[in-house]
Scaffold this motif. Sequence first.
Motif, PDB file in Angstrom:
ATOM      1  N   VAL A  74      16.805  25.393 -30.279  1.00 42.95           N
ATOM      2  CA  VAL A  74      15.591  25.791 -30.095  1.00 42.95           C
ATOM      3  C   VAL A  74      14.271  25.155 -29.373  1.00 42.95           C
ATOM      4  CG1 VAL A  74      14.142  27.221 -30.725  1.00 42.95           C
ATOM      5  CG2 VAL A  74      16.625  27.907 -31.815  1.00 42.95           C
ATOM      6  N   GLN A  75      14.308  23.753 -30.126  1.00 48.57           N
ATOM      7  CA  GLN A  75      13.384  22.952 -29.762  1.00 48.57           C
ATOM      8  C   GLN A  75      13.603  22.187 -27.941  1.00 48.57           C
ATOM      9  OE1 GLN A  75      10.176  22.034 -31.667  1.00 48.57           O
ATOM     10  NE2 GLN A  75       9.750  20.526 -30.309  1.00 48.57           N
ATOM     11  N   GLU A  76      13.987  22.583 -27.467  1.00 47.94           N
ATOM     12  CA  GLU A  76      14.917  22.376 -26.435  1.00 47.94           C
ATOM     13  C   GLU A  76      14.600  23.122 -25.178  1.00 47.94           C
ATOM     14  OE1 GLU A  76      18.759  20.757 -23.320  1.00 47.94           O
ATOM     15  OE2 GLU A  76      18.799  20.642 -26.041  1.00 47.94           O
ATOM     16  N   ALA A  89      12.045  25.084 -26.064  1.00 46.79           N
ATOM     17  CA  ALA A  89      10.733  25.609 -26.682  1.00 46.79           C
ATOM     18  C   ALA A  89      10.366  23.959 -25.107  1.00 46.79           C
ATOM     19  CB  ALA A  89      10.263  24.823 -28.029  1.00 46.79           C
ATOM     20  N   ASP A  90      10.562  22.940 -25.604  1.00 49.10           N
ATOM     21  CA  ASP A  90       9.902  22.144 -24.835  1.00 49.10           C
ATOM     22  C   ASP A  90       9.808  21.675 -23.607  1.00 49.10           C
ATOM     23  OD1 ASP A  90       9.887  20.758 -26.843  1.00 49.10           O
ATOM     24  OD2 ASP A  90      11.204  19.209 -27.578  1.00 49.10           O
ATOM     25  N   ALA A 135       5.282  26.197 -28.173  1.00 50.41           N
ATOM     26  CA  ALA A 135       5.749  25.875 -28.998  1.00 50.41           C
ATOM     27  C   ALA A 135       7.336  26.369 -29.728  1.00 50.41           C
ATOM     28  CB  ALA A 135       4.391  26.478 -30.583  1.00 50.41           C
ATOM     29  N   ARG A 136       8.044  26.070 -30.634  1.00 49.76           N
ATOM     30  CA  ARG A 136       9.182  26.033 -31.157  1.00 49.76           C
ATOM     31  C   ARG A 136       9.146  27.531 -31.851  1.00 49.76           C
ATOM     32  NH1 ARG A 136      13.543  23.936 -33.697  1.00 49.76           N
ATOM     33  NH2 ARG A 136      14.608  25.288 -35.401  1.00 49.76           N
ATOM     34  N   GLY A 137       8.025  27.641 -32.577  1.00 53.84           N
ATOM     35  CA  GLY A 137       7.655  29.063 -33.153  1.00 53.84           C
ATOM     36  C   GLY A 137       7.851  30.167 -32.353  1.00 53.84           C
ATOM     37  N   THR A 138       7.525  29.685 -31.115  1.00 51.75           N
ATOM     38  CA  THR A 138       7.462  31.110 -30.151  1.00 51.75           C
ATOM     39  C   THR A 138       8.803  31.256 -29.472  1.00 51.75           C
ATOM     40  OG1 THR A 138       5.267  30.303 -29.179  1.00 51.75           O
ATOM     41  CG2 THR A 138       6.697  31.874 -27.562  1.00 51.75           C
ATOM     42  N   VAL A 139       9.018  30.418 -29.210  1.00 50.96           N
ATOM     43  CA  VAL A 139      10.276  30.965 -29.052  1.00 50.96           C
ATOM     44  C   VAL A 139      11.477  31.670 -30.325  1.00 50.96           C
ATOM     45  CG1 VAL A 139      13.198  29.332 -28.458  1.00 50.96           C
ATOM     46  CG2 VAL A 139      11.008  28.472 -27.252  1.00 50.96           C
ATOM     47  N   GLY A 140      10.879  31.334 -31.444  1.00 53.62           N
ATOM     48  CA  GLY A 140      11.026  31.446 -32.849  1.00 53.62           C
ATOM     49  C   GLY A 140      11.362  33.062 -32.627  1.00 53.62           C
TER      50      GLY A 140
END
Length: 137
Positions: free
Chosen positions: A71-73, A75-76, A81-86
């Motif tokens: 998820v963080q990868e 998002a980057d 933001a990581r939360g947006t991907v979430g």
Amino acid sequence: MVGAMSEASRIGRCMRKCTTSLVARTLVCYGLLCNARCMSIQPESGFSARDLEPDVADRMRKALRLSGVGVQEMADYLGVARGTVGTWINGRITPGAQTLRLWALRTGVPYAWLRSGEVPAGPEGCPEQDSNLQPTD
């Protein structure tokens, strides 16, 4: 109390139909087990077949899992933001077409599948296959 009597009579009818062991019938009576012959005692779910089909969020999660991208990868990669991907992979918000295209590129899944669940057809109507597959012996 009428609802409880109705449920008890349904369980009774179900138990008469069951040909399973006494233990299984007892568990059915207490609502702990329900075999194929006793499925009628389950309450209606209220979901349509369309509700149970995978949606964009499900396909996005699957694409991440299959590609091994975190998820963080992601998002980057997308610059969010990581939360947006979430919010996308949990189905709270559906991302735009540009985001889905980038998602498909990063994970290696077909954009058409990610967007709508359609598996794109290759030559002669066959599903596309990875051209990098090696022959097996």
